[in-house]
Enzyme design. Structure first.
Site, short mmCIF file in Angstrom:
data_model
loop_
_atom_site.label_atom_id
_atom_site.label_comp_id
_atom_site.label_asym_id
_atom_site.label_seq_id
_atom_site.Cartn_x
_atom_site.Cartn_y
_atom_site.Cartn_z
N TYR A 125 -44.23 22.21 -61.95
CA TYR A 125 -42.83 22.63 -61.91
C TYR A 125 -42.46 23.14 -60.53
CZ TYR A 125 -38.89 25.88 -62.23
OH TYR A 125 -37.72 26.56 -61.97
N THR B 121 -36.06 28.33 -57.01
CA THR B 121 -36.78 29.40 -57.70
C THR B 121 -37.75 30.11 -56.77
OG1 THR B 121 -38.56 29.68 -59.32
CG2 THR B 121 -38.26 27.48 -58.51
N GLU C 27 -40.60 30.68 -57.56
CA GLU C 27 -41.94 30.15 -57.85
C GLU C 27 -42.45 29.21 -56.76
OE1 GLU C 27 -42.73 29.18 -61.92
OE2 GLU C 27 -41.11 30.47 -62.63
P1 NAD Z 1 -32.74 24.79 -68.58
O1 NAD Z 1 -34.00 24.05 -68.89
O2 NAD Z 1 -32.22 25.77 -69.55
O3 NAD Z 1 -31.56 23.76 -68.29
C1 NAD Z 1 -31.74 22.59 -67.53
C2 NAD Z 1 -30.58 21.65 -67.85
O4 NAD Z 1 -30.74 20.47 -67.07
C3 NAD Z 1 -30.55 21.20 -69.32
O5 NAD Z 1 -29.24 21.32 -69.82
C4 NAD Z 1 -30.97 19.74 -69.27
O6 NAD Z 1 -30.36 18.94 -70.28
C5 NAD Z 1 -30.49 19.33 -67.88
N1 NAD Z 1 -31.26 18.19 -67.35
C6 NAD Z 1 -32.60 18.02 -67.33
N2 NAD Z 1 -32.90 16.84 -66.76
C7 NAD Z 1 -31.74 16.28 -66.39
C8 NAD Z 1 -31.40 15.07 -65.73
N3 NAD Z 1 -32.35 14.21 -65.34
N4 NAD Z 1 -30.10 14.80 -65.51
C9 NAD Z 1 -29.12 15.66 -65.91
N5 NAD Z 1 -29.38 16.81 -66.55
C10 NAD Z 1 -30.68 17.12 -66.77
O7 NAD Z 1 -33.01 25.47 -67.16
P2 NAD Z 1 -32.39 26.79 -66.54
O8 NAD Z 1 -33.29 27.93 -66.86
O9 NAD Z 1 -30.96 26.87 -66.85
O10 NAD Z 1 -32.57 26.48 -64.99
C11 NAD Z 1 -31.52 25.89 -64.23
C12 NAD Z 1 -31.96 25.78 -62.79
O11 NAD Z 1 -32.27 27.07 -62.27
C13 NAD Z 1 -33.22 24.93 -62.60
O12 NAD Z 1 -33.05 24.17 -61.44
C14 NAD Z 1 -34.32 25.96 -62.41
O13 NAD Z 1 -35.36 25.44 -61.61
C15 NAD Z 1 -33.56 27.08 -61.72
N6 NAD Z 1 -34.11 28.43 -61.93
C16 NAD Z 1 -34.34 28.89 -63.20
C17 NAD Z 1 -34.80 30.19 -63.37
C18 NAD Z 1 -35.04 30.78 -64.74
O14 NAD Z 1 -35.53 31.90 -64.85
N7 NAD Z 1 -34.68 30.09 -65.81
C19 NAD Z 1 -35.06 31.01 -62.25
C20 NAD Z 1 -34.80 30.48 -60.97
C21 NAD Z 1 -34.32 29.20 -60.82
P1 TYD Z 2 -41.96 32.04 -68.49
O1 TYD Z 2 -40.87 32.66 -69.31
O2 TYD Z 2 -42.55 30.75 -68.95
O3 TYD Z 2 -41.42 31.95 -67.00
P2 TYD Z 2 -42.22 31.58 -65.63
O4 TYD Z 2 -43.53 31.00 -65.97
O5 TYD Z 2 -41.31 30.58 -65.02
O6 TYD Z 2 -42.32 32.87 -64.87
O7 TYD Z 2 -43.14 33.08 -68.38
C1 TYD Z 2 -42.92 34.38 -67.86
C2 TYD Z 2 -44.25 35.11 -67.88
O8 TYD Z 2 -44.63 35.30 -69.24
C3 TYD Z 2 -45.38 34.32 -67.24
O9 TYD Z 2 -46.26 35.24 -66.59
C4 TYD Z 2 -46.08 33.67 -68.40
C5 TYD Z 2 -45.90 34.69 -69.51
N1 TYD Z 2 -45.82 34.17 -70.89
C6 TYD Z 2 -46.64 34.68 -71.89
O10 TYD Z 2 -47.47 35.57 -71.66
N2 TYD Z 2 -46.50 34.18 -73.15
C7 TYD Z 2 -45.63 33.20 -73.46
O11 TYD Z 2 -45.56 32.76 -74.63
C8 TYD Z 2 -44.79 32.68 -72.41
C9 TYD Z 2 -43.80 31.59 -72.71
C10 TYD Z 2 -44.92 33.20 -71.15
#
Ligand code: NAD
Ligand code: TYD
Length: 336
Positions: free
Chosen positions: A150, A124, A126
């Site tokens: 995180y 990420t 982040e």
């Molecule tokens: P999510 O929380 O929707 O999904 C995570 C999945 O991992 C879930 O299905 C959960 O059951 C599984 N999981 C959790 N712990 C586990 C374990 N110990 N063993 C096996 N499975 C496990 O998350 P997401 O948004 O799909 O993110 C997926 C990946 O992408 C993560 O590594 C996250 O850091 C990365 N990522 C997410 C975003 C975003 O905007 N969502 C952006 C950049 C990177």
């Molecule tokens: P989020 O969706 O939690 O993603 P990340 O923290 O990984 O970027 O949050 C996106 C942005 O939105 C972040 O600046 C926090 C803000 N936010 C709110 O203002 N209200 C909310 O209820 C949530 C969940 C996030």
């Protein structure tokens, strides 16, 4: 090509598995997911009966299980599995360290033991920390400065993955993506949370001033970028992936309110998230130049499609919001 994909029942993992199997009809996937609160087999329904997909319910920290799956010699391990929500990491940091860091270690060890030809660690933006409004965007060389448990647990996994490349020659690639939106996203992240709230005429909780900026990318674009890295990226390299769409949170809320025909009076400013990063922005020239990948989906149209998806999947939303998420929501927002 045979892939071992972890975190496959979550938001990005499920989109990746579904899209990848449709794109490459000679590839097969074994997918592993612990089915935590964020994992949902409904997300994989399109591929559950596909003979090229086999789902395993299990934990990436379970060494014998991981050893067994990796001993079958997949061509690649792609690690999506993670605890992914910043707010939860503030309450339960240990879970994040355990899954995001130790879990990645368990997979890397198995990849090393069985000489797996490729390991893609999904990370990420982040991990880079926070930018001011005038700072240049993150490049792959920006110093890591994570702010939340995180992002710190993800940064630790990135560093470990790169150390496996340097020390053991494990062919690791790391992708760092900005904020995703699209179908199957758990309604605790801002976009699906706000869509769900607007569908139920509930307030939109904005942390702090709402001026925090995120770079938004549609999940399909992220999945395609991962395929570009998988097929043509170089081992030992980090690739930034971004949507080129910086938006303040208030702009995102205004956009959703406008498209959904709701009232601006639903915006509710609440106390800020501790350690809240002000701005993320991505310099993606490396992946653009080297792998010719660029995002295709414009934020405005992607958001409209995403709203439609949630409207067409209210049962999916209801099943989630009636379950474990309910308690979490009450804890987070009930007393504010
Ligand atoms: P999510 O929380 O929707 O999904 C995570 C999945 O991992 C879930 O299905 C959960 O059951 C599984 N999981 C959790 N712990 C586990 C374990 N110990 N063993 C096996 N499975 C496990 O998350 P997401 O948004 O799909 O993110 C997926 C990946 O992408 C993560 O590594 C996250 O850091 C990365 N990522 C997410 C975003 C975003 O905007 N969502 C952006 C950049 C990177
Ligand atoms: P989020 O969706 O939690 O993603 P990340 O923290 O990984 O970027 O949050 C996106 C942005 O939105 C972040 O600046 C926090 C803000 N936010 C709110 O203002 N209200 C909310 O209820 C949530 C969940 C996030």
């Amino acid at each position: 090509m045979e892939l071992l994909v972890t975190g496959s029942a979550g938001f990005i993992g499920s989109n990746y598995v579904t899209r990848h199997l449709a794109k490459f009809n000679n590839h097969s996937i074994v997918s592993l997911d612990q089915l935590t609160y964020a994992g949902n087999l409904e997300n994989l329904k399109v591929v559950m009966n596909n003979p090229r997909h086999h789902f395993v319910n299990g934990d990436i920290r379970d060494k014998p299980l991981v050893d067994n799956l990796v001993s079958k010699n997949p061509d690649v391990i792609i690690n999506f599995a993670a605890e992914s929500h910043v707010d939860r990491s503030i309450d339960y940091p240990e879970k994040f360290l355990s899954t995001n860091t130790i879990g990645a270690y368990t997979l890397l060890e198995a990849a090393r033991k069985y000489d797996i030809p490729q390991f893609v660690q999904i990370s990420t933006d982040e991990v880079y920390g926070s930018l001011s409004t005038t700072d240049p965007a993150f490049t792959e060389n920006t110093t890591l400065s994570p702010s939340s448990p995180y992002s710190a647990s993800k940064a630790a996994a990135d560093l470990l993955a790169i150390s496996y490349y340097k020390t053991y020659n494990t062919p690791v690639k790391v992708t760092r993506c900005s904020n995703n939106y699209g179908p199957n996203q758990f309604p605790e992240k801002i976009i699906p949370l706000f869509i769900n709230n607007l569908l139920n005429n509930k307030p939109l909780p904005i942390y702090g001033t709402g001026e925090n900026v995120r770079d938004w990318i549609h999940v399909y674009d992220h999945c395609d970028a991962i395929d570009a890295v998988l097929l043509n990226g170089r081992s030992g390299q980090i690739y930034n992936i971004g949507g080129g769409t910086e938006k303040q949170n208030l702009e995102v809320a205004d956009n959703l309110i406008k498209v959904m025909g709701s009232s601006p009076s639903l915006i509710k400013f609440i106390s800020d998230r501790p350690g809240h990063d002000l701005r993320y922005a991505m310099d993606c020239s490396k992946i653009y130049n080297e792998l010719k990948w660029t995002p295709k989906i414009k934020f405005e149209s992607g958001l409209i499609d995403t709203i439609e998806w949630y409207k067409n999947n209210v049962t999916w939303l209801k099943n989630i919001t009636n379950g474990s998420y309910r308690n979490y929501y009450d804890k987070m927002y009930g007393d504010r």
